[in-house]
Each structure stands twice: as C-alpha cells, then as structure tokens.
Motif scaffolding. Sequence first.
Motif, mmCIF file in Angstrom:
data_model
loop_
_atom_site.group_PDB
_atom_site.id
_atom_site.type_symbol
_atom_site.label_atom_id
_atom_site.label_comp_id
_atom_site.label_asym_id
_atom_site.label_seq_id
_atom_site.Cartn_x
_atom_site.Cartn_y
_atom_site.Cartn_z
ATOM 1 N N SER A 139 30.956 28.064 -11.207
ATOM 2 C CA SER A 139 29.330 29.325 -11.789
ATOM 3 C C SER A 139 29.364 30.043 -9.951
ATOM 4 N N GLU A 140 28.525 30.740 -9.842
ATOM 5 C CA GLU A 140 28.869 30.961 -7.717
ATOM 6 C C GLU A 140 28.425 29.831 -7.222
ATOM 7 N N ILE A 151 30.461 35.396 2.286
ATOM 8 C CA ILE A 151 31.454 35.106 1.561
ATOM 9 C C ILE A 151 31.430 33.500 0.479
ATOM 10 N N LEU A 152 29.775 34.322 -0.322
ATOM 11 C CA LEU A 152 30.028 34.019 -1.604
ATOM 12 C C LEU A 152 30.815 34.066 -2.968
ATOM 13 N N GLN A 153 31.189 33.129 -3.510
ATOM 14 C CA GLN A 153 32.063 33.380 -4.747
ATOM 15 C C GLN A 153 31.757 33.534 -6.147
ATOM 16 N N ASP A 154 31.728 34.465 -6.853
ATOM 17 C CA ASP A 154 30.708 34.897 -7.709
ATOM 18 C C ASP A 154 31.161 33.887 -8.873
ATOM 19 N N ASP A 155 30.792 33.566 -9.850
ATOM 20 C CA ASP A 155 31.355 32.697 -11.202
ATOM 21 C C ASP A 155 32.684 33.395 -11.281
ATOM 22 N N LEU A 156 34.072 32.341 -12.129
ATOM 23 C CA LEU A 156 34.783 32.261 -11.132
ATOM 24 C C LEU A 156 35.860 31.606 -13.070
ATOM 25 N N PHE A 157 36.449 32.171 -13.641
ATOM 26 C CA PHE A 157 36.939 31.835 -14.685
ATOM 27 C C PHE A 157 38.716 32.349 -14.843
ATOM 28 N N LYS A 185 41.824 37.172 -7.510
ATOM 29 C CA LYS A 185 41.204 37.235 -6.552
ATOM 30 C C LYS A 185 40.136 36.538 -6.670
ATOM 31 N N TYR A 186 40.566 35.493 -5.223
ATOM 32 C CA TYR A 186 38.779 34.442 -5.721
ATOM 33 C C TYR A 186 38.960 33.961 -3.919
ATOM 34 N N ILE A 187 38.343 33.182 -3.323
ATOM 35 C CA ILE A 187 37.791 32.729 -2.520
ATOM 36 C C ILE A 187 38.150 31.513 -2.262
ATOM 37 N N THR A 188 39.140 31.281 -2.024
ATOM 38 C CA THR A 188 39.211 29.217 -1.316
ATOM 39 C C THR A 188 38.401 28.764 -0.072
ATOM 40 N N ARG A 189 38.128 29.564 0.921
ATOM 41 C CA ARG A 189 37.402 29.364 1.791
ATOM 42 C C ARG A 189 36.803 30.756 2.343
ATOM 43 N N GLY A 190 35.664 30.875 3.022
ATOM 44 C CA GLY A 190 34.953 31.781 3.786
ATOM 45 C C GLY A 190 34.658 31.041 4.950
ATOM 46 N N LEU A 191 35.136 32.266 6.553
ATOM 47 C CA LEU A 191 34.364 31.730 7.805
ATOM 48 C C LEU A 191 33.131 33.377 8.027
ATOM 49 N N HIS A 192 32.166 33.002 8.035
ATOM 50 C CA HIS A 192 30.770 34.014 8.255
ATOM 51 C C HIS A 192 30.866 33.505 9.954
ATOM 52 N N PHE A 193 31.407 35.042 10.747
ATOM 53 C CA PHE A 193 31.140 34.684 12.512
ATOM 54 C C PHE A 193 29.686 35.647 12.423
ATOM 55 N N THR A 194 28.729 35.382 13.245
ATOM 56 C CA THR A 194 27.810 36.518 13.485
ATOM 57 C C THR A 194 27.970 37.469 14.157
ATOM 58 N N ASP A 195 28.551 35.970 15.568
ATOM 59 C CA ASP A 195 28.306 36.673 16.636
ATOM 60 C C ASP A 195 29.554 38.281 17.052
ATOM 61 N N PHE A 196 30.457 38.074 16.216
ATOM 62 C CA PHE A 196 31.456 38.607 16.245
ATOM 63 C C PHE A 196 31.766 39.657 14.907
ATOM 64 N N GLY A 197 29.984 39.764 14.232
ATOM 65 C CA GLY A 197 30.612 40.927 14.061
ATOM 66 C C GLY A 197 31.377 40.910 12.397
ATOM 67 N N PHE A 198 32.017 39.788 11.939
ATOM 68 C CA PHE A 198 33.279 39.890 10.993
ATOM 69 C C PHE A 198 32.779 38.687 10.145
ATOM 70 N N THR A 199 33.613 38.643 9.115
ATOM 71 C CA THR A 199 34.047 38.040 7.884
ATOM 72 C C THR A 199 35.203 37.801 7.677
ATOM 73 N N ASN A 200 35.707 36.179 7.623
ATOM 74 C CA ASN A 200 37.653 35.449 7.053
ATOM 75 C C ASN A 200 37.497 35.470 6.250
ATOM 76 N N HIS A 201 38.147 35.805 5.252
ATOM 77 C CA HIS A 201 37.977 35.328 3.350
ATOM 78 C C HIS A 201 39.756 34.786 3.658
ATOM 79 N N TYR A 202 39.966 33.185 2.742
ATOM 80 C CA TYR A 202 40.881 33.430 2.734
ATOM 81 C C TYR A 202 40.866 32.774 0.547
#
Length: 202
Positions: A139-140, A151-157, A185-202
């Motif tokens: 689940s999520e 950077i939330l990963q939704d339900d994944l099968f 395609k799914y997120i294994t790791r996520g980085l949320h950079f609020t101060d820089f205004g962007f996010t990273n998805h791995y």
Amino acid sequence: YDPEYLTSYEIGWKSQWLDHRLTLNGAVFYYDYEDLQLSSFAPNPDPTIVVLTVQNAGKVNIHGFELEMAAQVTDGLFAQLGVGYQSNEYDELEPSVPWSIDNVLPDAPEWTINMGLEYRHPLSDKGNLTWRLDGSYKSETYKDPQNEPDILQDDLFLLNARIVFDTQDERWQLALFCTNLTDEKYITRGLHFTDFGFTNHY
C-alpha cells in the motif's frame, strides 16, 4: 544523537494440515521504540547548502500481524500466500523535530501481500521444468518523515516470472527469469528540497 532502544513483543503459531500438504503460520507483534533515529533534511543558514541530519524523533509504537500459507495443491503444483498489516504512531515527539506528531514512519506500508504459484513438470528422464510466478503488493508509502505528498509512492503491485530446468541428477540448473514483468515505474527513494523548490525521485 542518542542510542535507539526497541522493546518488542511477538506471539505466533506454526501449523501443518492435510498430511503436511498445507502450512498455516501467523504472528501478532507490538514494537515500542524509544529515541527512534530518523534521517531527514534540515534547514541551514546558508540556502545553498542542504544538511542531512539524524535526529531522535521520540517514542513510536508499531503493531500489526502477519499470516502466511503454503499449499502443495497437487504433486506438481505449489501455491504460497502471505499477508502483513502494520500501523505505527508517535506516542511522543521531540520539540526539535520538524514534522507533525500525526505523521507516520517512512517506508512503512500499512498492507503488504506476497503470493507465488509454481508448477514442476517432469521431462521423462531428462530432468524437470519448473514454472514460477510471484507477485507482491504494498500500500502507499511515504519516503520521508515529513510525509511529503510529492514523494509518496502509491499502491504498488509487482510481478516476477521464472523458468528453471534441472537435470535428472540435480547437478545442473538453467534458469531464465524476469523481474518487474509489467515494467512498473516506482519510487525507491525520494528527496524533497523545499528551500530549492524541487524534488528528486529515484
């Protein structure tokens, strides 16, 4: 940061039925964390620098259950199913921690399910051919303690497949397999950079 302490309680059972052709196992658990260590990105006086820090988040409890079944349906057909449920919540949160006491832990899906189906087919005196299909569900899942939705990963099968040939004497084996058969395609790791205004998805 201080050491992390865990007190865990678990009770379960293991059983076999139908002349050992059916296995049913289960467990319920309760984990009590004190000074749980979590890593996150922290603000910095210099806006061009991002600081990865580890903090003692506070007291957290995790509780849930696990069930698993394995069945020899026929001489060649084998089936397996596992179900897990867990819930977690903060009992206390350190004032210095930059997220809400209502948040949940990262990488901790509420529901997990895994299943497998395997068929073993004899090839006269040459050996055996085994076909196997495996599926897994989560689940999520949040990827950071702040529970950032971007950077939330939704339900994944996910689905995996495997074909194996074993020689009659079982000295040699040839296997062909594919992981993530449906190319999800799914997120294994996520980085949320609020101060820089962007996010990273791995």
